[in-house]
Scaffold this motif. Sequence first.
Motif, PDB file in Angstrom:
ATOM      1  N   GLN A   1      -1.045  -8.250  59.069  1.00  0.00           N
ATOM      2  CA  GLN A   1      -0.178  -7.882  60.200  1.00  0.00           C
ATOM      3  C   GLN A   1      -0.673  -8.511  61.503  1.00  0.00           C
ATOM      4  N   MET A   2      -1.991  -8.449  61.723  1.00  0.00           N
ATOM      5  CA  MET A   2      -2.556  -9.001  62.965  1.00  0.00           C
ATOM      6  C   MET A   2      -2.367 -10.510  63.041  1.00  0.00           C
ATOM      7  N   LEU A   3      -2.711 -11.200  61.950  1.00  0.00           N
ATOM      8  CA  LEU A   3      -2.624 -12.662  61.963  1.00  0.00           C
ATOM      9  C   LEU A   3      -1.184 -13.127  62.096  1.00  0.00           C
ATOM     10  N   ALA A   4      -0.251 -12.405  61.455  1.00  0.00           N
ATOM     11  CA  ALA A   4       1.169 -12.752  61.567  1.00  0.00           C
ATOM     12  C   ALA A   4       1.650 -12.577  63.004  1.00  0.00           C
ATOM     13  N   ALA A   5       1.223 -11.493  63.652  1.00  0.00           N
ATOM     14  CA  ALA A   5       1.633 -11.237  65.043  1.00  0.00           C
ATOM     15  C   ALA A   5       1.104 -12.325  65.979  1.00  0.00           C
ATOM     16  N   ILE A   6      -0.102 -12.793  65.717  1.00  0.00           N
ATOM     17  CA  ILE A   6      -0.678 -13.868  66.544  1.00  0.00           C
ATOM     18  C   ILE A   6       0.081 -15.168  66.302  1.00  0.00           C
ATOM     19  N   GLN A   7       0.368 -15.472  65.041  1.00  0.00           N
ATOM     20  CA  GLN A   7       1.080 -16.713  64.718  1.00  0.00           C
ATOM     21  C   GLN A   7       2.495 -16.721  65.290  1.00  0.00           C
ATOM     22  N   GLU A   8       3.103 -15.538  65.410  1.00  0.00           N
ATOM     23  CA  GLU A   8       4.456 -15.438  65.971  1.00  0.00           C
ATOM     24  C   GLU A   8       4.517 -15.925  67.414  1.00  0.00           C
ATOM     25  N   LYS A   9       3.380 -15.916  68.105  1.00  0.00           N
ATOM     26  CA  LYS A   9       3.357 -16.352  69.506  1.00  0.00           C
ATOM     27  C   LYS A   9       3.601 -17.847  69.641  1.00  0.00           C
ATOM     28  N   GLY A  10       3.451 -18.590  68.537  1.00  0.00           N
ATOM     29  CA  GLY A  10       3.723 -20.026  68.565  1.00  0.00           C
ATOM     30  C   GLY A  10       2.658 -20.849  69.276  1.00  0.00           C
ATOM     31  N   ILE A  11       1.467 -20.295  69.410  1.00  0.00           N
ATOM     32  CA  ILE A  11       0.353 -21.002  70.048  1.00  0.00           C
ATOM     33  C   ILE A  11      -0.560 -21.517  68.941  1.00  0.00           C
ATOM     34  N   SER A  12      -1.081 -22.719  69.121  1.00  0.00           N
ATOM     35  CA  SER A  12      -1.918 -23.293  68.067  1.00  0.00           C
ATOM     36  C   SER A  12      -3.331 -22.748  68.133  1.00  0.00           C
ATOM     37  N   GLY A  13      -3.998 -22.769  66.982  1.00  0.00           N
ATOM     38  CA  GLY A  13      -5.364 -22.293  66.966  1.00  0.00           C
ATOM     39  C   GLY A  13      -5.967 -22.289  65.578  1.00  0.00           C
ATOM     40  N   HIS A  14      -7.103 -21.624  65.477  1.00  0.00           N
ATOM     41  CA  HIS A  14      -7.882 -21.611  64.239  1.00  0.00           C
ATOM     42  C   HIS A  14      -8.296 -20.179  63.901  1.00  0.00           C
ATOM     43  N   PHE A  15      -8.188 -19.831  62.623  1.00  0.00           N
ATOM     44  CA  PHE A  15      -8.723 -18.573  62.107  1.00  0.00           C
ATOM     45  C   PHE A  15      -9.947 -18.902  61.256  1.00  0.00           C
ATOM     46  N   ILE A  16     -11.075 -18.262  61.560  1.00  0.00           N
ATOM     47  CA  ILE A  16     -12.280 -18.463  60.757  1.00  0.00           C
ATOM     48  C   ILE A  16     -12.928 -17.097  60.514  1.00  0.00           C
ATOM     49  N   ASN A  17     -13.637 -16.963  59.408  1.00  0.00           N
ATOM     50  CA  ASN A  17     -14.372 -15.718  59.183  1.00  0.00           C
ATOM     51  C   ASN A  17     -15.824 -15.965  59.593  1.00  0.00           C
ATOM     52  N   ALA A  18     -16.058 -15.906  60.883  1.00  0.00           N
ATOM     53  CA  ALA A  18     -17.393 -16.162  61.439  1.00  0.00           C
ATOM     54  C   ALA A  18     -18.392 -15.101  60.998  1.00  0.00           C
ATOM     55  N   THR A  19     -17.929 -13.870  60.833  1.00  0.00           N
ATOM     56  CA  THR A  19     -18.824 -12.785  60.416  1.00  0.00           C
ATOM     57  C   THR A  19     -19.369 -13.042  59.015  1.00  0.00           C
ATOM     58  N   GLN A  20     -18.485 -13.420  58.089  1.00  0.00           N
ATOM     59  CA  GLN A  20     -18.935 -13.704  56.725  1.00  0.00           C
ATOM     60  C   GLN A  20     -19.858 -14.918  56.706  1.00  0.00           C
ATOM     61  N   ALA A  21     -19.520 -15.931  57.502  1.00  0.00           N
ATOM     62  CA  ALA A  21     -20.370 -17.125  57.561  1.00  0.00           C
ATOM     63  C   ALA A  21     -21.765 -16.771  58.069  1.00  0.00           C
ATOM     64  N   ALA A  22     -21.833 -15.890  59.075  1.00  0.00           N
ATOM     65  CA  ALA A  22     -23.125 -15.451  59.608  1.00  0.00           C
ATOM     66  C   ALA A  22     -23.911 -14.680  58.552  1.00  0.00           C
ATOM     67  N   LYS A  23     -23.210 -13.819  57.794  1.00  0.00           N
ATOM     68  CA  LYS A  23     -23.867 -13.087  56.702  1.00  0.00           C
ATOM     69  C   LYS A  23     -24.413 -14.066  55.665  1.00  0.00           C
ATOM     70  N   ASP A  24     -23.617 -15.077  55.334  1.00  0.00           N
ATOM     71  CA  ASP A  24     -24.040 -16.065  54.338  1.00  0.00           C
ATOM     72  C   ASP A  24     -25.283 -16.830  54.795  1.00  0.00           C
ATOM     73  N   LEU A  25     -25.416 -16.989  56.114  1.00  0.00           N
ATOM     74  CA  LEU A  25     -26.593 -17.670  56.666  1.00  0.00           C
ATOM     75  C   LEU A  25     -27.786 -16.723  56.812  1.00  0.00           C
ATOM     76  N   GLY A  26     -27.560 -15.432  56.571  1.00  0.00           N
ATOM     77  CA  GLY A  26     -28.670 -14.488  56.569  1.00  0.00           C
ATOM     78  C   GLY A  26     -28.782 -13.558  57.752  1.00  0.00           C
ATOM     79  N   ASN A  27     -27.850 -13.671  58.741  1.00  0.00           N
ATOM     80  CA  ASN A  27     -27.947 -12.786  59.906  1.00  0.00           C
ATOM     81  C   ASN A  27     -26.569 -12.608  60.546  1.00  0.00           C
ATOM     82  N   VAL A  28     -25.948 -11.445  60.301  1.00  0.00           N
ATOM     83  CA  VAL A  28     -24.614 -11.185  60.833  1.00  0.00           C
ATOM     84  C   VAL A  28     -24.605 -11.204  62.365  1.00  0.00           C
ATOM     85  N   LEU A  29     -25.765 -11.003  62.997  1.00  0.00           N
ATOM     86  CA  LEU A  29     -25.833 -11.025  64.461  1.00  0.00           C
ATOM     87  C   LEU A  29     -25.588 -12.418  65.034  1.00  0.00           C
TER      88      LEU A  29
END
Length: 196
Positions: free
Chosen positions: A117-145
């Motif tokens: 729902q959130m991502l669809a609402a953002i995409q409806e604005k018609g503005i370009s951008g990027h979605f990334i899971n930075a939190t998961q990437a940080a966990k994968d690197l060993g530190n969610v902080l």
Amino acid sequence: MKFDLVIAGVGGQGNILASQVIAKCAMDAGYNVVNTETKGAAQRGGSVLSHVRIADGEIYSPLVPQGQADILLGFEPLEALRYINMLSKNGTYIINTAPVPTILSNLKVDEYPSQEQMLAAIQEKGISGHFINATQAAKDLGNVLNTNVIMLGAFTAISDILPADTILNKLLSMVKPKFHEGNIKAFNCGRTMIKA
């Protein structure tokens, strides 16, 4: 030259550090800079919106006007959705897709929308951008902080307002040496996530 950045997140995600790194780099480069935050119970996971305004001329307000931000960094998707209207029509966003449910939603007093729902609402604005899971990437690197460092690295992959190595070096100068190796990996991971 005028550049407006907003960073939307919740308390404890490190968006204030990220905004200070960018602001200090811009000051070192000789620009006029204003950096401020609007906070709501930030230490308890409340909303935090950082404003960074950079210009080679006068800056008349510390707050980025509605619809004028060049870039929105959303450290949390619901906060990004809340402030998506800060972006100009030609602006761009990077949004971390990992949610941080509010206290009220955890107590079932408030309903936290689904990620879809959130991502669809953002995409409806018609503005370009990027979605990334930075939190998961940080966990994968060993530190969610290091989520904020991944977002900072991602920022440098879409903005040439300041050189990436300048931003990384400023960040390293502001944190303890024992965190440097992890921060360098996280920063480069953020850049790679956008370029991929």
